[in-house]
Enzyme design. Structure first.
Site, PDB file in Angstrom:
ATOM      1  NE  ARG A  65      -2.688  -7.520   4.311  1.00  0.00           N
ATOM      2  CZ  ARG A  65      -2.011  -6.372   4.303  1.00  0.00           C
ATOM      3  NH1 ARG A  65      -2.532  -5.305   3.728  1.00  0.00           N
ATOM      4  NH2 ARG A  65      -0.826  -6.302   4.890  1.00  0.00           N
ATOM      5  CB  SER A  85       2.962  -4.883   3.664  1.00  0.00           C
ATOM      6  OG  SER A  85       1.851  -4.698   4.507  1.00  0.00           O
ATOM      7  CG  LEU A  86      -1.552  -5.210  -0.710  1.00  0.00           C
ATOM      8  CD1 LEU A  86      -2.783  -6.044  -0.445  1.00  0.00           C
ATOM      9  CD2 LEU A  86      -1.910  -3.834  -1.227  1.00  0.00           C
ATOM     10  CD  GLN A 121      -2.978   0.779   2.387  1.00  0.00           C
ATOM     11  OE1 GLN A 121      -3.055  -0.329   2.909  1.00  0.00           O
ATOM     12  NE2 GLN A 121      -3.734   1.792   2.756  1.00  0.00           N
ATOM     13  CG  HIS A 140       3.025  -4.823   9.215  1.00  0.00           C
ATOM     14  ND1 HIS A 140       2.758  -6.109   8.818  1.00  0.00           N
ATOM     15  CD2 HIS A 140       2.821  -4.034   8.124  1.00  0.00           C
ATOM     16  CE1 HIS A 140       2.412  -6.109   7.533  1.00  0.00           C
ATOM     17  NE2 HIS A 140       2.432  -4.873   7.096  1.00  0.00           N
ATOM     18  CD  GLN A 177       1.764  -9.440   5.574  1.00  0.00           C
ATOM     19  OE1 GLN A 177       0.754  -8.756   5.698  1.00  0.00           O
ATOM     20  NE2 GLN A 177       2.308  -9.711   4.414  1.00  0.00           N
TER      21      GLN A 177
END
Length: 296
Positions: free
Chosen positions: A113, A88-89, A9, A198, A247
């Protein structure tokens, strides 16, 4: 050996994917399928919307995912990775591109998510800050010193040497920034985000996403996937699912992931998706590899 990496993102921009849609039949089919899966025309926002519309959580994450995955899939025979990873994403993008998830299932998980994270941000406000030009060990130590049971801050994104993002409660992040500036950080910049991604503050989102992951079929990927939580290569579907569940509250160990990929033979990195953020990070991690994006 070729490695393909997928951004997270923040890489979005208005107009993303429009050329792909107009010039590639396969891309058109996938974008149209995405509109059906999501239940709204995300392509209208991606191609012709405003920056504010694109910043909506329910739009941003699927948009980056779609641009990344469709870019990779439209490479045809040129997409032959020896290994993949996503930031991440981007880990979900990597899993779809590597065949561990179907396009539709990957998109559904991305949407789940995004919505889970949005709800979590509203219920548990937090923030993040980028720390520039300090050793990781110094940032880790300051986070330990500042954190309490009621006010937490942790290292969240290990992006590259000298660039680490911290995450947690607003007061703890601000306090850590002041101490890190005093310790010699070139910058300690609070980011314009509404949540502590996170970090333990994402526990409710993690629980919600874990339920969706548990109900989704994962297959053995065509190559190893280096996952954020441990920076190690994985091909076992059960391990991949467990790491993906962890995650949202775990650190993104990007620096170590790239280092491990290089140690395992990667010499050429291709970023699939909008922007050049990962290319810049990888170039700072190693000067001995080739780094580029794709055009298709």
């Amino acid at each position: 050996m070729k490695a393909f990496v997928f951004p997270g993102q923040g890489a979005q921009f208005v107009g993303m994917g429009k050329d792909l849609y107009e010039q590639n039949e396969k891309a058109r089919e996938l974008f149209d399928k995405a509109n059906d899966v999501l239940g709204f025309k995300i392509t209208d926002i991606m191609f012709e919307g405003t920056a504010d519309e694109l910043k909506q959580t329910k739009v941003t994450q699927p948009a980056v995912f779609l641009h990344s995955v469709i870019s990779a899939l439209c490479m045809g025979d040129e997409f032959q990775p020896a290994m993949v990873a996503g930031h991440s994403l981007g880990e979900l993008s990597a899993l779809v591109a590597a065949g561990a998830l179907t396009f539709e299932d990957g998109l559904r998980l991305v949407h789940a998510r995004a919505m889970a994270m949005q709800k979590c941000c509203e219920a548990q406000p937090g923030t993040m800050a980028a720390i520039i030009a300090l050793p990781d060990e110094v940032v880790e130590q300051v986070c330990r010193e500042v954190s309490t049971d009621e006010s937490v801050v942790i290292p969240a994104n290990y992006n590259c040497p000298g660039q680490l993002v911290i995450s947690g409660h607003v007061e703890a992040v601000n306090a850590a920034c002041e101490k890190l500036k005093a310790a010699g950080a070139k910058r300690a910049l609070v980011l314009p985000v509404s949540g502590a991604f996170h970090s333990p503050l994402m526990q409710a989102a993690k629980d919600e996403l874990a339920a969706a992951i548990e109900q989704t079929e994962f297959k053995t990927p065509l190559c190893p996937v280096y996952q954020n939580v441990d920076a190690l290569p994985h091909t076992d579907p059960a391990e991949i699912k467990a790491n993906l569940m962890a995650q949202l509250t775990g650190s993104v160990r990007w620096t170590k992931s790239v280092q491990n990929m290089i140690a395992d033979g990667a010499t050429d990195f291709t970023e699939c998706g909008p922007g050049k953020a990962l290319q810049g990070m990888i170039a700072k991690i190693s000067r001995d590899v080739t780094v580029h994006g794709i055009t298709c």
